[in-house]
Design an enzyme around this catalytic site. Sequence first.
Site, short mmCIF file in Angstrom:
data_model
loop_
_atom_site.label_atom_id
_atom_site.label_comp_id
_atom_site.label_asym_id
_atom_site.label_seq_id
_atom_site.Cartn_x
_atom_site.Cartn_y
_atom_site.Cartn_z
N GLU A 25 0.81 -1.22 0.00
CA GLU A 25 0.00 0.00 0.00
C GLU A 25 0.86 1.28 0.00
OE1 GLU A 25 -2.85 -0.29 3.18
OE2 GLU A 25 -3.90 -1.97 2.25
N GLU A 145 -5.16 -8.92 0.25
CA GLU A 145 -6.06 -8.64 1.37
C GLU A 145 -7.45 -8.41 0.79
OE1 GLU A 145 -5.02 -5.39 3.91
OE2 GLU A 145 -2.89 -5.92 4.02
#
Length: 452
Positions: A25, A145
Site C-alpha cells: 500500500e 487482502e
Amino acid sequence: MGRFLIDFHGGEGQPKPAYIEIMNEPLYEFVTVGDKTPEEIFTFHNEVADGLRLQVPDIPIGGYVAAFPNFEEDNFQRWEDRMKLFMDMSGEKMDFWSIHLYDFNLSWANTKVLRRGSNLEATFDMMEQYSHLSFDEVKPFVISEYGGRALTLEKNPWTPYRDWLTMKSMTSMLLSFSERPQHILSAVPFVIVKAEWGRHDNGNPYPWRLMRKNNELPGEQGSYWVYTEIVNFFKLWSEVKGKRVDSKSTHPDIQTNAFVKGNKLYVVLNNLLFEEITISPNIIQQQSNAIQSVKVKHLHLNAAGDTPILDEAEYENLDAISIGAEGAVVLAYTFDDDILLQDTVSEAKYYADKYLTPIIPYAKHEFNIDGIRVGEQGEVFLRVGMGRDHGLSLIPTITFNGFPLEVPENYMGYDQATRGSWFGVIEVPVPYYYVRENNEIRLQFTEKGGHI
C-alpha cells in the site's frame, strides 16, 4: 532482499515465497498521507524488480498493492494518476497486479461504502482491459487482502457484531474472484490469527483476528484462546471442493457458483440485498441418479442484530431456501451415485478495442470486439462498464451489429449512493445469433457526463 531470499529460503530454510509484492500500500503511505509522488514509487518498483530478478528469477513479482483502487474518483483522474501510470511505467516488469479490496460496512459517517457487486466487477474489468490493450494479455491478480471494515469500531473492544462487519463481505468477493479463475493467482481474506503485535495504544486488541481471549466476551472468564466469530466464514466453505460446473442466477443480487466432487454437488449462494430473500434452487438431475439429501449451511446475522450465526440443517429435498440479509448459503447435495461430468463448457472473455470513452450526448459511441470464436450454440453477455454521476441514466441505447439490445435496469449490488459517483458493470444479454467473428457495438446516452 534477493540475497535474503537466496540465503534463507529453500533447502533447510523457510519455503520460497510463491509471489513477491515489492511494497505494501505504498501510495497511501507515501502519497496520500506523505510527500512523495507516484512516479518515485513506481521507479522504485522498477529498480527493485530488476535487482530481484538477478537473484531470484523464478519468483513472480508484482505491485503496486493499491489500498483503495477508486479509479472513478475525480472523473477518473485517480485512475490516470495511479493505476494507469503504474501500468504504463512498470507494467512490463510486473508478472501480476496486486490490489487490496475492502467494503466499508461501517464508515466514518455511519454509512456503508461498498465495493462488492458491480463496483468490484468494474474494478477488475478496467484493469483487465487496459492490461489487454497495453500488453496483449490480461496479467493475473494477487488479492493479498480482502474483506470488510468497520471504521468507527476498529479501536474498540472486540464484539461479535464487528466480526460480522468484517466477515460478511468475504463470500461475496470470493464469488467475484471465482468468476475469473484464470486471472486470480491468489486471494487471501484479511484474517490474522492472534495479532498480539497489533494492539492499539488504548490496549484494545487488533480487530481482524481469528482468535481472541475467552474473557473478551462479557460474562466469560479465563484468558485462554478461543475462536472469534470470523471462523464461521471458514466453516461455511470448509467442505466445498471439486470441479467448477455451470451455474447461473436469475437475480443479479444473488451470486452463485457450484462444484462437483464424487456424488456431491456444492452450490454457493450469496445475498447482496439488505433484506432476507427466498430463492428456489433448480438443480438439473441426471436420469436415475436421485438426490439423497441436502445439507444446508447458512451464515447470517441473528434476529437481535448483534451476532453472526452459522446454522446447519439437513433435508431430504429442498424446494426453497431463505437467505438472510447480506447472508450466504452453501447447499451440499448428496446423490445416489457419482455425478458424471460428460460435457464441457468453454468460456471466453473478449475486450473492446477502446476504453474510458467520455460520454457525449446523442453521440453513437462505437466499440469493436473482434476475433470471437463462434460455435453452433452458446450464451453471450455484453459487459458494459460505466462511471457516471448519481442521477444520470445507466441505461444507454445499445445496438449490437445493428440489432437493438434490451438493457436491464437491475444490476449486481447496491445503488452506490454512498460513493462519490456510480462505477460499475451491467451485464446485457445478447441473443447468440447476433454474434459474429467481428462485432460492432454502439452506445448512446442522452445526457452528458461520465465515461464508458
